[in-house]
Design a protein around this motif. Structure first.
Motif, PDB file in Angstrom:
ATOM      1  N   SER A   1     -52.368  14.528   8.657  1.00  0.00           N
ATOM      2  CA  SER A   1     -51.714  15.288   9.719  1.00  0.00           C
ATOM      3  C   SER A   1     -50.381  14.665  10.093  1.00  0.00           C
ATOM      4  O   SER A   1     -50.186  13.450   9.945  1.00  0.00           O
ATOM      5  N   LEU A   2     -49.494  15.497  10.591  1.00  0.00           N
ATOM      6  CA  LEU A   2     -48.234  15.062  11.175  1.00  0.00           C
ATOM      7  C   LEU A   2     -47.928  15.986  12.343  1.00  0.00           C
ATOM      8  O   LEU A   2     -48.364  17.151  12.354  1.00  0.00           O
ATOM      9  N   ARG A   3     -47.153  15.469  13.289  1.00  0.00           N
ATOM     10  CA  ARG A   3     -46.666  16.314  14.371  1.00  0.00           C
ATOM     11  C   ARG A   3     -45.150  16.226  14.423  1.00  0.00           C
ATOM     12  O   ARG A   3     -44.583  15.146  14.607  1.00  0.00           O
ATOM     13  N   LEU A   4     -44.525  17.372  14.268  1.00  0.00           N
ATOM     14  CA  LEU A   4     -43.075  17.456  14.382  1.00  0.00           C
ATOM     15  C   LEU A   4     -42.695  17.806  15.808  1.00  0.00           C
ATOM     16  O   LEU A   4     -43.401  18.557  16.483  1.00  0.00           O
ATOM     17  N   SER A   5     -41.552  17.275  16.214  1.00  0.00           N
ATOM     18  CA  SER A   5     -41.012  17.574  17.539  1.00  0.00           C
ATOM     19  C   SER A   5     -39.582  18.072  17.396  1.00  0.00           C
ATOM     20  O   SER A   5     -38.863  17.668  16.482  1.00  0.00           O
ATOM     21  N   CYS A   6     -39.181  18.919  18.310  1.00  0.00           N
ATOM     22  CA  CYS A   6     -37.812  19.415  18.345  1.00  0.00           C
ATOM     23  C   CYS A   6     -37.378  19.452  19.801  1.00  0.00           C
ATOM     24  O   CYS A   6     -37.878  20.259  20.584  1.00  0.00           O
ATOM     25  N   ALA A   7     -36.450  18.583  20.138  1.00  0.00           N
ATOM     26  CA  ALA A   7     -35.958  18.495  21.507  1.00  0.00           C
ATOM     27  C   ALA A   7     -34.613  19.199  21.634  1.00  0.00           C
ATOM     28  O   ALA A   7     -33.779  19.146  20.726  1.00  0.00           O
ATOM     29  N   THR A   8     -34.412  19.835  22.767  1.00  0.00           N
ATOM     30  CA  THR A   8     -33.156  20.509  23.020  1.00  0.00           C
ATOM     31  C   THR A   8     -32.828  20.441  24.505  1.00  0.00           C
ATOM     32  O   THR A   8     -33.556  19.805  25.277  1.00  0.00           O
ATOM     33  N   SER A   9     -31.754  21.094  24.891  1.00  0.00           N
ATOM     34  CA  SER A   9     -31.383  21.094  26.302  1.00  0.00           C
ATOM     35  C   SER A   9     -32.262  22.068  27.074  1.00  0.00           C
ATOM     36  O   SER A   9     -32.859  22.978  26.500  1.00  0.00           O
ATOM     37  N   ALA A  10     -32.302  21.873  28.382  1.00  0.00           N
ATOM     38  CA  ALA A  10     -33.096  22.769  29.211  1.00  0.00           C
ATOM     39  C   ALA A  10     -32.583  24.200  29.123  1.00  0.00           C
ATOM     40  O   ALA A  10     -33.357  25.160  29.077  1.00  0.00           O
ATOM     41  N   ARG A  11     -31.275  24.355  29.055  1.00  0.00           N
ATOM     42  CA  ARG A  11     -30.701  25.698  29.003  1.00  0.00           C
ATOM     43  C   ARG A  11     -31.116  26.418  27.719  1.00  0.00           C
ATOM     44  O   ARG A  11     -31.509  27.582  27.750  1.00  0.00           O
ATOM     45  N   THR A  12     -31.029  25.719  26.612  1.00  0.00           N
ATOM     46  CA  THR A  12     -31.422  26.333  25.341  1.00  0.00           C
ATOM     47  C   THR A  12     -32.905  26.643  25.339  1.00  0.00           C
ATOM     48  O   THR A  12     -33.347  27.704  24.906  1.00  0.00           O
ATOM     49  N   PHE A  13     -33.682  25.719  25.850  1.00  0.00           N
ATOM     50  CA  PHE A  13     -35.133  25.867  25.802  1.00  0.00           C
ATOM     51  C   PHE A  13     -35.606  27.046  26.629  1.00  0.00           C
ATOM     52  O   PHE A  13     -36.487  27.800  26.227  1.00  0.00           O
ATOM     53  N   ARG A  14     -35.015  27.214  27.801  1.00  0.00           N
ATOM     54  CA  ARG A  14     -35.477  28.270  28.706  1.00  0.00           C
ATOM     55  C   ARG A  14     -35.159  29.658  28.193  1.00  0.00           C
ATOM     56  O   ARG A  14     -35.893  30.609  28.464  1.00  0.00           O
ATOM     57  N   ASN A  15     -34.078  29.790  27.446  1.00  0.00           N
ATOM     58  CA  ASN A  15     -33.584  31.126  27.118  1.00  0.00           C
ATOM     59  C   ASN A  15     -33.895  31.594  25.699  1.00  0.00           C
ATOM     60  O   ASN A  15     -33.489  32.691  25.312  1.00  0.00           O
ATOM     61  N   ASN A  16     -34.574  30.756  24.931  1.00  0.00           N
ATOM     62  CA  ASN A  16     -34.757  31.072  23.526  1.00  0.00           C
ATOM     63  C   ASN A  16     -36.193  30.930  23.047  1.00  0.00           C
ATOM     64  O   ASN A  16     -36.939  30.065  23.534  1.00  0.00           O
TER      65      ASN A  16
END
Length: 127
Positions: free
Chosen positions: A17-32
Motif C-alpha cells: 500500500s501507499l498513500r499519496l497526498s496533494c496539498a494546495t491553497s485553501a482557495r484552490t481547494f474550496r472551489n475545485n
C-alpha cells in the motif's frame, strides 16, 4: 498562482500500500474538484479517481475500484489517494489535478477537463 504539491510516492512490493497526498491553497481547494491521473511509461495519461468539492461525488476508474480510496481533508486543504493491493500495472507517475467543472461521464473523468496539474510523483510496484 495555483500550486498542487504531490507527495507519498515510492517503491513498494506487489500487494502493498501507499498513500499519496496533494496539498494546495485553501482557495484552490474550496472551489475545485480534485482528482488523480496517472501515466505509465509509453502510455497515455489515464484517469484514476476524482472527488468533487463537497466530497459528495466520487469517481473511480474500473481498474482501481475497490483498491483505491480518494478523500479530502478540508482542514489541511489536501486530497489523499489511499492505494491498496498494488500490482505492477499500477506503476506510473501519478498526477494531482484540480478543476472547477471537471468533465466526467459514467465512471471516467477527462484529463482535458482539468484546469490545474501538479508535477507528478512516481509510484513503482515491484513483483
Amino acid at each position: 498562482q495555483v500550486y498542487l504539491d504531490e507527495s507519498g510516492g515510492g517503491l513498494v512490493q506487489a500487494g502493498g500500500s501507499l498513500r499519496l497526498s496533494c496539498a494546495t491553497s485553501a482557495r484552490t481547494f474550496r472551489n475545485n474538484a480534485m482528482g488523480w491521473f496517472r501515466q505509465a511509461p509509453g502510455k497515455e495519461r489515464e484517469f484514476v479517481s476524482l472527488i468533487n468539492w463537497t466530497g459528495g461525488r466520487i469517481y473511480y476508474a474500473d481498474s482501481v475500484k475497490g483498491r483505491f480510496t480518494i478523500s479530502r481533508d478540508n482542514a489541511q486543504n489536501t486530497v489523499f489517494l489511499q492505494m491498496n493491493s498494488l500490482n505492477t500495472e499500477d506503476t506510473a507517475v501519478y498526477y494531482c489535478a484540480a478543476a472547477r467543472t471537471p468533465y466526467c461521464s459514467g465512471n471516467e473523468c477527462r484529463a482535458n477537463g482539468m484546469d490545474y496539474w501538479g508535477k507528478g510523483v512516481l509510484v513503482t510496484v515491484s513483483s
